[in-house]
Design a protein around this motif. Structure first.
Motif, PDB file in Angstrom:
ATOM      1  N   GLN A  27      -9.035   4.124   0.738  1.00  0.00           N
ATOM      2  CA  GLN A  27      -8.237   5.312   1.064  1.00  0.00           C
ATOM      3  C   GLN A  27      -7.562   5.886  -0.174  1.00  0.00           C
ATOM      4  N   VAL A  28      -6.974   4.989  -0.966  1.00  0.00           N
ATOM      5  CA  VAL A  28      -6.242   5.455  -2.149  1.00  0.00           C
ATOM      6  C   VAL A  28      -7.191   6.144  -3.114  1.00  0.00           C
ATOM      7  N   ILE A  29      -8.397   5.585  -3.265  1.00  0.00           N
ATOM      8  CA  ILE A  29      -9.359   6.176  -4.190  1.00  0.00           C
ATOM      9  C   ILE A  29      -9.807   7.553  -3.698  1.00  0.00           C
ATOM     10  N   ARG A  30     -10.041   7.637  -2.404  1.00  0.00           N
ATOM     11  CA  ARG A  30     -10.446   8.925  -1.854  1.00  0.00           C
ATOM     12  C   ARG A  30      -9.330   9.949  -2.077  1.00  0.00           C
ATOM     13  N   LEU A  31      -8.123   9.496  -1.838  1.00  0.00           N
ATOM     14  CA  LEU A  31      -6.956  10.340  -2.023  1.00  0.00           C
ATOM     15  C   LEU A  31      -6.858  10.860  -3.455  1.00  0.00           C
ATOM     16  N   MET A  32      -7.075   9.954  -4.411  1.00  0.00           N
ATOM     17  CA  MET A  32      -6.959  10.372  -5.798  1.00  0.00           C
ATOM     18  C   MET A  32      -8.035  11.390  -6.149  1.00  0.00           C
ATOM     19  N   ARG A  33      -9.222  11.195  -5.594  1.00  0.00           N
ATOM     20  CA  ARG A  33     -10.297  12.154  -5.886  1.00  0.00           C
ATOM     21  C   ARG A  33      -9.997  13.517  -5.292  1.00  0.00           C
ATOM     22  N   ASP A  34      -9.464  13.519  -4.080  1.00  0.00           N
ATOM     23  CA  ASP A  34      -9.097  14.796  -3.460  1.00  0.00           C
ATOM     24  C   ASP A  34      -8.040  15.513  -4.288  1.00  0.00           C
ATOM     25  N   GLY A  76       0.829  -1.205   0.000  1.00  0.00           N
ATOM     26  CA  GLY A  76       0.000   0.000   0.000  1.00  0.00           C
ATOM     27  C   GLY A  76       0.860   1.250   0.000  1.00  0.00           C
ATOM     28  N   MET A  77       1.909   1.214   0.810  1.00  0.00           N
ATOM     29  CA  MET A  77       2.829   2.355   0.902  1.00  0.00           C
ATOM     30  C   MET A  77       3.509   2.604  -0.437  1.00  0.00           C
ATOM     31  N   ARG A  78       3.913   1.522  -1.068  1.00  0.00           N
ATOM     32  CA  ARG A  78       4.601   1.683  -2.354  1.00  0.00           C
ATOM     33  C   ARG A  78       3.674   2.307  -3.375  1.00  0.00           C
ATOM     34  N   GLN A  79       2.405   1.838  -3.376  1.00  0.00           N
ATOM     35  CA  GLN A  79       1.471   2.379  -4.350  1.00  0.00           C
ATOM     36  C   GLN A  79       1.263   3.863  -4.076  1.00  0.00           C
ATOM     37  N   ARG A  80       1.234   4.240  -2.791  1.00  0.00           N
ATOM     38  CA  ARG A  80       1.089   5.667  -2.491  1.00  0.00           C
ATOM     39  C   ARG A  80       2.312   6.444  -2.923  1.00  0.00           C
ATOM     40  N   ALA A  81       3.472   5.830  -2.747  1.00  0.00           N
ATOM     41  CA  ALA A  81       4.692   6.504  -3.197  1.00  0.00           C
ATOM     42  C   ALA A  81       4.639   6.704  -4.713  1.00  0.00           C
ATOM     43  N   MET A  82       4.124   5.682  -5.406  1.00  0.00           N
ATOM     44  CA  MET A  82       3.966   5.789  -6.863  1.00  0.00           C
ATOM     45  C   MET A  82       3.043   6.958  -7.199  1.00  0.00           C
ATOM     46  N   ILE A  83       1.936   7.046  -6.441  1.00  0.00           N
ATOM     47  CA  ILE A  83       0.967   8.119  -6.702  1.00  0.00           C
ATOM     48  C   ILE A  83       1.617   9.473  -6.420  1.00  0.00           C
ATOM     49  N   ALA A  84       2.359   9.534  -5.327  1.00  0.00           N
ATOM     50  CA  ALA A  84       3.046  10.781  -4.990  1.00  0.00           C
ATOM     51  C   ALA A  84       3.990  11.172  -6.116  1.00  0.00           C
ATOM     52  N   MET A  85       4.704  10.180  -6.657  1.00  0.00           N
ATOM     53  CA  MET A  85       5.649  10.449  -7.728  1.00  0.00           C
ATOM     54  C   MET A  85       4.916  10.949  -8.970  1.00  0.00           C
ATOM     55  N   ALA A  86       3.780  10.283  -9.275  1.00  0.00           N
ATOM     56  CA  ALA A  86       3.041  10.646 -10.488  1.00  0.00           C
ATOM     57  C   ALA A  86       2.457  12.051 -10.369  1.00  0.00           C
ATOM     58  N   LEU A  87       2.042  12.433  -9.139  1.00  0.00           N
ATOM     59  CA  LEU A  87       1.370  13.712  -8.983  1.00  0.00           C
ATOM     60  C   LEU A  87       2.321  14.855  -8.662  1.00  0.00           C
ATOM     61  N   SER A  88       3.595  14.529  -8.467  1.00  0.00           N
ATOM     62  CA  SER A  88       4.507  15.535  -7.921  1.00  0.00           C
ATOM     63  C   SER A  88       4.718  16.726  -8.850  1.00  0.00           C
ATOM     64  N   CYS A  89       4.486  16.570 -10.151  1.00  0.00           N
ATOM     65  CA  CYS A  89       4.624  17.723 -11.043  1.00  0.00           C
ATOM     66  C   CYS A  89       3.267  18.267 -11.464  1.00  0.00           C
ATOM     67  N   HIS A  90       2.216  17.889 -10.726  1.00  0.00           N
ATOM     68  CA  HIS A  90       0.851  18.337 -11.010  1.00  0.00           C
ATOM     69  C   HIS A  90       0.467  18.118 -12.461  1.00  0.00           C
TER      70      HIS A  90
END
Ligand SMILES: Nc1ncnc2c1ncn2[C@@H]1O[C@H](COP(=O)(O)OP(=O)(O)OP(=O)(O)O)[C@@H](O)[C@H]1O
Ligand SMILES: [Mg+2]
Lengths: 297, 277, 337
Positions: free
Chosen positions: C204-211, C170-184
């Protein structure tokens, strides 16, 4: 390391006793008188029970006393120590050559996988692993020394003496390693994280040389370690071709002249070099793989 | 047999397999193929460069090089063939046995093979030749034993995974003996990786055998052997460089063919690798 | 970055075909699909394993490598005032490299293998920030920590120096998401970002992506096996089968009135919300045919209970059966039904 060393010394001690025949007779040489043989038997303690002999041998090895050459009567240690340096030089430069060439060619090959560049490099590497050092070496002597007169045929006098032996020995290893580096790089480039790196917008060179190579280095370090061992092994033949004053040639000569103490000493040093290389590889591996670095207790 | 059909589709593999078979045929028929007696010396015909009479010339004793090269094929084929067989038999039996019984014996043997594997083949062979003495028999034993650790590792690995398989469990439940299970149920899954490994060992053994002879630690003169012939030609490079050609080329072809056959067999056994090619 | 014509699609794919050439023949992994996504909207892509979802995503990123090839079609990407044809760009060229990771980012299917094991997650996130935003070392690190914070990774100051193997899935997937979103990025392609996660983390991840989508006004292409997940996040849904779109509709319409027999089949096999969710799509009779050997006519007919002679002979077109509701099925074609 320590058990391996103990095992080795035990094995080399056994060498005297594995060889069929009377060790004293072997040491004395073929045409020694009965008194000389008897003298040697006493001097070496062959009349003692085995455990005592073993203990004496161990003690001597630990003190750096490897016996005396049957022919020159010089201490073996004094005889082979300067040779080690020459062998190390040969192996070091050859392996350096092989590492540089194989890294460049292997990466190129993987980067241009399945194109003509890849096919050319794999083809050359294949020819390389099929050409024994003593064929390419003799051909090199014929071409560069005999025909063109550019390089010496052998010996160790100046930097020119290095060219042929280093390139001959290095090229064979380079061919072997190029194939392996290529395989490791192709494997690394097929991983999911390479796609991630490309998706980040990294340039292809960064993808290959940062993300893929860094991962491929893990197997490559092991391969280079094995390659270093193989180069040391190959140095025995190379030294014979180019009359290089190294440990390998000394060892071969001692085997042919049945100078057992020298053979034993040379084998012992070779063995310790192989074990040493293996140890360095293990340490390096742990240094570059975070999974080992952190999971270690 | 899909392996056979996959192998057949590999044209390079097929050609090199033919070349290898050809070399063994030469080895078998060497005495009849050789135009001259390989051992016959003639002081009036020393150092003759290649000609219609002597295609590869004559050496320092006036012996026909072509005949010697042909007979040497037989020597090399015999040495490497018997050595591979020795390694396969000892290594496979040993590996299967320790893999099957497991326990302390297994860990001891594996520790030992791990240690031996850090030494290059030629070094192991030199040590064994030192003990056995430089001769044809010595080389065979030395080369065979130097490859044993590889086969032990391989056979043990396959045995370990086969041991867990269902049919082995079933055979055990029925009360089949250890050797019966090894032979009937484990050997079939081991045979193809062993054959591949044996083919891959062949070029290494050819190189090591001629290397040993080149060093003077292998087959002794006057028996013709490629490595030994190259060593002798070393002293006459200035005057008779053509002496290099025959043995050098033969060695190259033998090693190339066996390498290519090994690669092709490996590809045929793992379809993933072959589809990439 | 504000967009002048916000109702113009951000990305518009038209008749995209991506094939893989191999000894065994040509695999038509994506075979003539068209869709568009607007800013702040989410397109859900569903379908069984092997139907071409990931290939679609990788085609947009231009990450298809030999033996794969984009055979034809266009991928138009709206960048400020200009429109770029992604399908025509050099895959190793500068323009595409500027877009990848900065404007179009992707989250990959496998969190376990998509992060490079020999670099810390911090190194991997700052790499993309420094590359595209030209930030210095310290600035990039600060930003990376912010991103890790945004994806709810606890104690990001320490976690940033961890290697992927030290993190849970789960943490890794969030890190991936953080990486993907880091340049907006303006477009985020998420290829089954939640499949490998357990149910609570998935939510949680889905809610996060929507936010994050709301915050950055991004468009999302959300690929999944799971119709339940799609219902929660998508505005529009596209159902794929063997490289083709069989149905495309606004999410409510699709769930209220699935028109294609394949979609209907998928619906009946949605597990209940509280039930075990891990189960992969399936349970429609029959196997997916090999992409090398596609059935004639409608590709779904061998598995379809309503298949007629016509379905065996002729492939249906994707037609608008109701407002905004497209379906490729002869049964829905008013002229033929
Ligand atoms: N590298 C490749 N080489 C050959 N064929 C490929 C390759 N990648 C994808 N394909 C083909 O494309 C088809 C679609 O693959 P894709 O990965 O898009 O499926 P998917 O819908 O993402 O499935 P999943 O849900 O399992 O991820 C596969 O059936 C396969 O035949
Ligand atoms: Mg996928």
């Amino acid at each position: 390391m320590v058990p391996a060393g103990l095992l080795l010394v035990t094995f080399l001690f056994g060498l005297f006793h594995f060889i069929p025949g009377d060790p004293a007779l072997l040491l004395a040489g073929d045409n020694a008188s009965a008194e000389v043989v008897e003298g040697i038997r006493r001097a070496y303690g062959f009349d003692q029970p085995l455990p005592v002999q073993y203990w004496t041998y161990m003690k001597k090895v630990l003190q750096g006393d490897l016996g005396v050459s049957n022919f020159s009567r010089e201490p073996v240690t004094a005889l082979i120590l300067p040779r080690i340096f020459n062998t190390a030089q040969l192996a070091f430069w050859s392996m350096g050559f092989a590492m540089v060439v194989s890294l460049i060619l292997g990466c190129c090959s993987a980067m241009f996988w399945n194109t003509w560049i890849d096919k050319l490099i794999t083809g050359i590497a294949l020819l390389g692993i099929c050409t024994p050092v003593f064929v390419s070496g003799l051909f090199g002597i014929f071409l560069f020394s005999v025909k063109l007169g550019l390089l010496p045929t052998g010996g160790l006098d100046s930097w020119r003496s290095f060219v042929l032996p280093v390139v001959t020995l290095g090229a064979f290893q380079a061919a072997v390693l190029t194939r392996m580096v290529r395989a490791s790089m192709v494997e690394a480039l097929g991983q999911d994280y390479i796609e991630t790196a490309r998706a980040k917008g990294l340039a292809e060179t960064a993808v290959v040389f940062k993300h893929a190579l860094r991962n491929a280095m893990l197997p490559i370090v092991t391969l280079f370690g094995l390659g270093f061992g193989a180069t040391l092994g190959g140095s025995v033949v190379t030294e014979t071709i180019f009359t290089w004053p190294g440990l390998g040639r000394t060892m071969v000569e001692s085997i042919l002249s049945r100078d057992l103490p020298v053979t034993q000493g040379a084998l012992l040093l070779f063995a310790f070099m192989f074990i040493g290389i293996n140890l360095v590889v293990d340490l390096l591996y742990a240094a570059i793989d975070p999974r080992i670095r952190f999971d270690a207790p | 047999m899909s392996i056979v059909s996959r192998f057949k589709r590999d044209r390079v593999g097929l050609v090199s397999a033919c070349a290898l078979v050809g070399l063994y045929l030469v080895a078998l028929t060497a005495p009849w193929l050789a135009p001259y007696d390989a051992g016959e010396t003639s002081l009036r015909e020393v150092f003759r460069p290649p000609s219609a009479e002597h295609l590869l010339g004559t050496d320092q004793f006036g012996r026909d090089v072509l005949s010697r090269v042909i007979v040497a094929t037989r020597v090399t084929a015999k040495i490497t063939g018997v050595a591979v067989l020795l390694a396969v038999v000892l290594g496979t039996c040993g590996g299967m046995y320790v893999g099957y019984v497991g326990g302390r014996l297994e860990s001891l043997v594996m520790r030992l093979t791990d240690m031996l594997l850090i030494f290059p083949t030629i070094m192991l062979a030199i040590v064994i030749v030192t003990i056995a003495g430089p001769s044809e028999g010595g080389v065979i034993v030395a080369l065979g034993l130097s490859q044993v650790p590889k086969f032990i590792r391989l056979a043990r690995g396959v045995t370990l995974s086969a041991r867990e398989a269902l049919f082995v469990e079933a055979a055990k439940a029925v009360g089949a003996g250890r050797w019966h299970i090894l032979r009937r149920h484990i050997w079939p899954s081991i045979s193809s990786p062993i054959i591949v490994q044996a083919t891959l060992s062949l070029p290494i053994l050819v190189l090591s055998a001629s290397g040993l002879s080149f060093l003077g630690l292998g087959v002794q003169p006057p028996t013709p052997e490629w490595g030994a012939m190259l060593n002798e030609s070393k002293d006459f490079l200035r005057t008779s460089p053509y002496l290099l050609a025959g043995p050098g080329l033969c060695l190259f072809v033998f090693v190339l063919a066996s390498n290519l056959v090994g690669d092709a067999l490996q590809d045929a056994l793992s379809p993933r690798a072959s589809s990439e090619g | 970055m504000s967009v002048a014509h916000s109702d113009e699609p951000l990305i518009e794919v038209e008749d995209l075909r991506t094939y893989f050439h191999s000894e065994a023949g040509i695999a038509k992994a994506v075979d003539g699909i068209s869709f568009a996504v607007r800013r702040k909207k989410t397109l859900g892509v569903v379908g069984e394993s092997g139907c071409g979802k990931s290939v679609t995503a990788r085609s947009i990123m231009r990450l298809i490598r030999p033996p794969g090839k984009i055979e034809s079609g266009s991928i138009r990407y709206r960048r400020g005032e200009e429109t770029l044809e992604l399908a025509g760009l050099d895959p190793k060229g500068r323009t595409l490299r500027e877009i990848r990771g900065a404007e179009i980012a992707m989250i990959f299917q496998e969190p376990m293998t998509s992060l490079n094991p020999v670099f810390t997650i911090g190194e991997q996130i700052t790499e993309v920030i420094r590359l595209h935003l030209g930030a210095g070392r310290g600035e990039a690190r600060r930003r990376a920590i912010d991103m890790l914070n945004a994806v709810a990774i606890p104690s990001p100051h320490q976690r940033i120096d961890d290697y992927p193997h030290q993190l849970s899935g789960g943490m890794r997937q969030r890190a991936m998401i953080a990486m993907a979103l880091s340049c907006h990025p303006s477009l985020l392609i998420a290829d089954e970002p939640t499949t490998a996660l357990d149910v609570t983390i998935q939510a949680q991840v889905i809610r996060l992506m929507r936010d994050l989508q709301r915050e950055f006004e991004a468009a999302i292409i959300f690929i999944t096996h799971d119709l339940g997940v799609v219902a929660g996040i998508a505005d529009e849904v596209m159902v794929m089968y063997l490289g083709e779109i069989v149905e495309r509709a606004p999410v409510r319409d699709l769930f209220r009135d699935p028109k294609h027999p394949y979609t209907q089949g998928l619906m009946t096999s949605i597990p209940s919300l509280n039930g075990a969710r891990k189960q992969r799509l399936p349970v429609i009779e029959g196997n997916v045919p090999s992409p090398f050997d596609l059935p004639r006519g409608c590709r779904f007919h061998p598995r379809c209970a309503h298949a007629s002679e016509l379905c065996r002979e002729r492939a249906p077109l994707l037609l608008e059966a109701a407002p905004e509701h497209h379906v490729a099925c002869h049964l829905q074609d008013p002229e033929l039904a």
